[in-house]
Write an enzyme that holds these catalytic residues in place. Structure first.
Site, PDB file in Angstrom:
ATOM      1  CD  GLU A  77      48.382  48.039  43.632  1.00 44.87           C
ATOM      2  OE1 GLU A  77      47.335  48.404  44.186  1.00 44.87           O
ATOM      3  OE2 GLU A  77      48.406  47.223  42.689  1.00 44.87           O
TER       4      GLU A  77
ATOM      5  CG  ASP B 218      45.757  45.356  45.845  1.00 44.36           C
ATOM      6  OD1 ASP B 218      45.407  46.536  45.641  1.00 44.36           O
ATOM      7  OD2 ASP B 218      44.948  44.441  46.091  1.00 44.36           O
TER       8      ASP B 218
END
Length: 232
Positions: A123, A51
């Site tokens: 992610e 992320d």
């Protein structure tokens, strides 16, 4: 479950030096819990890292593309580009749902197609590639993966309130629109709702979602994609 490593490496255009970190990126916490593994052996730590890397790469992209835009504008574009829906669509293209290791219960509850789970998995994959290579490598992979969304500003279409837009267009033309819930599936804590959008009694859009509201948004989006300029 044996993971088809070659398949994901081919789609990404990247060969992992450390195959174990790829497997970790594709391991859901439900699999870890069911097999009595250590909590940190799931992909959640890699998701945290991925992320951060993703936000940096996309943030840098907009920073360089729009040299006169201020922080607020850049932040908005970045948030629109890395939101759950965009990540979900890209993860579906990579067929991550077919590769993830889930517990049996999570599979029964539709984990392989859950939007949030697949977005998180992408992610995690980004975090794994970053650790296995370097920043420049993962940057190139991310920009290639997001290419159409970024260059054609397609990310903006994932953040439009299609329901409101459709209602406004219908009112302008004096047409009556309504949403009809046609089906519900799944247990109470994990339902999927199916909705039809009718215009003057004719079905013009069909959508599904985890809430009635999101299924209506999806139906309105579908209606616009079908009707195009006739209703845009």
């Amino acid at each position: 479950m044996e993971i088809n490593i070659n398949s994901i490496e081919e789609k990404l255009g990247y060969i992992f030096k450390n195959k174990e970190i790829l497997i970790e990126a594709l391991t859901h916490s439900s699999f870890v819990n069911e097999n009595k593994m250590k909590a940190y052996e799931s992909n959640e730590r890699l998701e945290f890292l991925g992320d951060a890397v993703l936000n940096l790469v996309i943030g840098e992209y907009f920073y360089k593309k729009y040299p006169k835009d201020l922080e607020g504008s850049l932040s908005k574009m970045r948030a629109e580009s890395v939101n759950e829906k965009v990540l979900y669509v890209l993860s579906k293209k990579l067929k991550l749902g077919e590769l993830l290791r889930f517990g049996k219960g999570e599979i029964k509850n539709g984990g392989r197609n859950r939007e949030s789970t697949l977005a998180d998995a992408l992610e995690s994959l980004i975090g794994a590639i970053y650790l296995d290579s370097n920043f420049d490598t993962i940057k190139n992979i991310i920009l290639k993966l997001f290419d159409k969304f970024l260059k054609e500003d397609n990310f903006k279409s994932f953040n439009i309130d299609f329901k409101t837009k459709f209602q406004e267009q219908a009112q302008k033309k004096g047409l009556k629109s309504e949403y009809k819930l046609v089906k519900e599936e799944g247990p109470d804590n994990d339902k999927v709702f199916y909705t039809e959008l009718l215009l003057e009694g004719e079905v013009v859009g069909f959508g599904k979602g985890r809430t009635k509201k999101s299924s209506q948004q999806d139906a309105a989006r579908d209606a616009f994609s079908r009707k195009g300029k006739d209703f845009g």
